[in-house]
Structures are given as structure tokens and as C-alpha cells.
Design an enzyme around this catalytic site. Structure first.
Site, PDB file in Angstrom:
ATOM      1  N   LYS A 198       0.928  -1.118  -0.054  1.00 41.09           N
ATOM      2  CA  LYS A 198       0.132  -0.027  -0.077  1.00 41.09           C
ATOM      3  C   LYS A 198       0.886   1.237  -0.028  1.00 41.09           C
ATOM      4  O   LYS A 198       1.808   1.453   0.986  1.00 41.09           O
ATOM      5  CB  LYS A 198      -0.961   0.051   1.139  1.00 41.09           C
ATOM      6  CG  LYS A 198      -1.881   1.095   1.198  1.00 41.09           C
ATOM      7  CD  LYS A 198      -2.872   1.099   2.468  1.00 41.09           C
ATOM      8  CE  LYS A 198      -3.504   2.415   2.425  1.00 41.09           C
ATOM      9  NZ  LYS A 198      -4.647   2.516   3.707  1.00 41.09           N
ATOM     10  N   LYS A 250      -2.333  -1.671  -3.675  1.00 43.43           N
ATOM     11  CA  LYS A 250      -3.159  -0.407  -3.610  1.00 43.43           C
ATOM     12  C   LYS A 250      -2.501   0.657  -3.807  1.00 43.43           C
ATOM     13  O   LYS A 250      -1.451   1.019  -2.991  1.00 43.43           O
ATOM     14  CB  LYS A 250      -4.018  -0.302  -2.154  1.00 43.43           C
ATOM     15  CG  LYS A 250      -4.924   0.864  -2.081  1.00 43.43           C
ATOM     16  CD  LYS A 250      -5.534   0.813  -0.722  1.00 43.43           C
ATOM     17  CE  LYS A 250      -6.174   1.894  -0.417  1.00 43.43           C
ATOM     18  NZ  LYS A 250      -6.673   2.176   1.045  1.00 43.43           N
TER      19      LYS A 250
END
Ligand code: PBG
Length: 324
Positions: A198, A250
Site C-alpha cells: 500500500k 493499492k
């Protein structure tokens, strides 16, 4: 000039193109992120996320029914507490009567096991300072103290009916801590979807409006530097070793190289999150007539699957399912 090998033969008709298509996006692999907000009596539109609202418990129940009817793979809940319920420790997250846990119970009560119910396991929605963890005396996010708070969050979410908890705070050791904490509480069947790679991304902008985040500063001391590809793999390998049931990359579209790396290395299902800014910029361009909304959305999600995602979280999940 008379080529013998003609790739265009396989593009001649729609039927031929459908036959030879390498990647197909099915509703069952899409997950819809949703927001439930405390203290409102009607759903509230989110200006920077066209078509997305902050739900009341009642409207969230209806949305969950739509998710099931569309055959989506899952629904991911984010909580938006009142400002009065935010504190430095993010206590409302683990409170059984906190807004996210109430939302989870409502959705589980409404649809049972008919779709996969996921919870964002992070403190940023619940802290008054907006960081994803608790702070030490110097104002830095305290990794190990945050792990204890995450365990309380995850157990409360599992108690409330989450099939999957999704730690998104990028604390070291968060997957191992959650696994141990869930198992101790008897939730051995609750799965962990780890936000493994992330990045500290500008694409989260509209999400901050969606959750009413009060963050000052940034998350660069815990989320990854967008410049680092190899590190995405390192984080993923750690999460796999700690017991992640699924891993996630992400954002998605600007990180397809990382996603391809993770897909090649992972022995568990791989998810990717088409985040708020990815969705918002396509909508913004479409509103100006500069892009075709449906075609662009479908193309981006297809690209994310092509790069290796088995599961895609996208605010367009219901729209994509309806277009098929
Ligand atoms: C953290 C979290 C964020 C998003 C999902 N989980 C915000 C952040 O890390 O700053 C962003 C999702 C999106 O932009 O759609 N709880």
C-alpha cells in the site's frame, strides 16, 4: 507484401473476439467499498465520488441487497463516526456500538453469507488526529501499540459479523498480530485480506472527504514510497509468512508493475484496489465529455485483472456488473 501470419483474423467479428479473449471480468470477483456514517438520517452524497454516498444503516442494508442481486464477490465497509466520537486512540472502532460494527451487524443480518462481508481494519477513520495508528509522545505513529489496537478492532469486527478483516494501516507485524488475536478469540474462520503493498498515494484524495478525515501531515512514515517496486514484493512476502489469506496492492492502475510482481509470487488470491482518485478522475473527465465513462471504467478494471488481480475493489462494481 502478403503476410502469412495475420493476427487480425482473430479480431474479425465480435464473436471471434469474445472466443479468444484472454481476460474476462466477472461480478463475483468485484468488491464494492461502502461508507456508513453515524448521526445522519438520510444518505449523504460525496461530491468527489459521483454516485457514492455515506450510508445510514437502512440504506446500507438496501445496498447490500443490491450487491447480492448483482452477484458481486463482496462488500467492504468503512465507518464514518461523528467528530464527537473520535479520540486519540480511535476507541470507537472497537466499540461494539461504534458505527462500523453496527454497519457490519446490519449487513450480516440482512444478507447473511450471500456475499463476503469485509471490514476496513484501521484506526484513521476513528482517530481525531487522522493517523492510522496511535501516537507516541513525539507524535509519531507507535507501531507496536497500534498492533494491540488493531487486534481489538478486528475482534470487534469479527464479533459483528465480518467474514474478512482487512488491515490497511501498514504497521509491521499487523497480519501476525491479527491472526493470533482472532484465533485467541475463537475467530479461526475469519480471513485476513492484507493490504500488503500500500503506497502513500495522492489518489486517496476523495476518500479523505468520504470519511471526513482530519489528517494533517501525511502517511509517508508507514505507507510505501511510490518509487519502490521491489519493496512491494518484500511487504507481500512478509504478509504471506504472517498468515495472510489474501494479499492486496493499492492503488491499482498506477501500480500494475507491482501487481504483476505480487501475482507472480503469491500463493494466495491477489486483490487490487481501484481507489477513490482513480474512480474520481475517470468520472471527472467523463462529466466534461472527454472520456466515455463505462468504456474507460471497464478498460481500467480489465487492465487490473490482466496484470494479475483475482479480486478488484472498485466503487464502480455495481455499474460494471449492470453493464454486462
Ligand atoms: C485507510 C484507508 C485509506 C483508503 C482505504 N483504507 C486511506 C488512506 O490510506 O489514506 C483509501 C481508499 C480510497 O482512496 O479509495 N483506512
Amino acid at each position: 507484401m502478403n503476410p502469412v501470419i495475420r493476427p487480425r483474423r482473430l479480431r474479425t467479428t465480435a464473436a471471434m473476439r469474445a472466443l479468444v479473449r484472454e481476460v474476462r471480468v466477472a461480478p463475483s470477483q468485484l468488491v464494492l467499498p461502502v461508507f456508513i456514517r453515524d448521526g445522519i438520517s438520510e444518505p449523504v452524497a460525496i461530491a468527489s465520488l459521483p454516485g457514492v454516498v455515506q450510508h445510514t444503516p437502512e440504506s446500507l442494508r438496501r445496498e447490500a441487497v443490491k450487491v447480492v442481486e448483482a452477484g458481486l464477490g463482496g462488500i467492504m465497509l468503512f465507518g464514518v463516526p461523528t467528530d464527537a466520537d473520535k479520540d486519540p486512540l480511535g476507541s470507537a472502532g472497537a466499540d461494539p456500538e461504534g458505527i462500523l460494527n453496527r454497519g457490519l451487524r446490519a449487513v450480516r443480518d440482512e444478507v447473511g453469507d450471500a456475499t463476503v462481508i469485509m471490514a476496513d481494519t484501521c484506526l484513521d477513520e476513528f482517530t481525531d488526529h487522522g493517523h492510522c495508528g496511535v501516537l507516541d509522545k513525539a507524535g509519531r505513529v507507535d507501531n507496536d501499540a497500534t498492533l494491540d489496537a488493531y487486534v481489538r478492532l478486528a475482534v470487534a469486527q469479527a464479533d459483528a459479523g465480518a467474514h474478512v478483516v482487512a488491515p490497511s494501516g501498514m504497521m509491521d507485524g499487523q497480519v501476525a498480530a491479527l491472526r493470533a488475536g482472532l484465533d485467541d478469540a475463537g475467530h479461526t474462520d475469519v480471513a485476513i485480506l492484507a493490504y500488503s503493498a500500500k503506497y502513500a498515494s495522492a489518489f486517496y484524495g476523495p476518500f479523505r472527504e468520504a470519511v471526513g478525515s482530519s489528517l494533517e501531515g501525511n502517511r509517508r512514515a508507514y505507507q510505501q514510497d511510490p518509487a519502490n517496486r521491489r519493496e512491494g514484493l518484500r511487504e507481500t512476502i512478509l504478509d504471506l509468512a504472517e498468515g495472510a489469506d489474501m494479499v492486496m496492492v493499492k492503488p491499482a492502475m498506477a501500480y500494475l508493475d507491482v501487481l504483476a510482481d505480487v501475482a507472480a509470487a503469491s500463493d494466495v488470491p491477489v486483490a487490487a484496489y481501484q481507489v477513490s482518485g482513480e474512480y474520481a478522475m475517470i468520472h471527472a473527465a467523463a462529466q466534461r465529455g472527454w472520456l466515455d465513462l463505462d468504456a474507460t471504467m471497464a478498460e481500467t478494471v480489465t487492465s487490473i485483472v490482466r496484470a494479475g488481480a483475482d479480486i478488484v475493489l472498485t466503487y464502480a462494481a455495481l455499474d460494471l456488473a449492470a453493464r454486462r
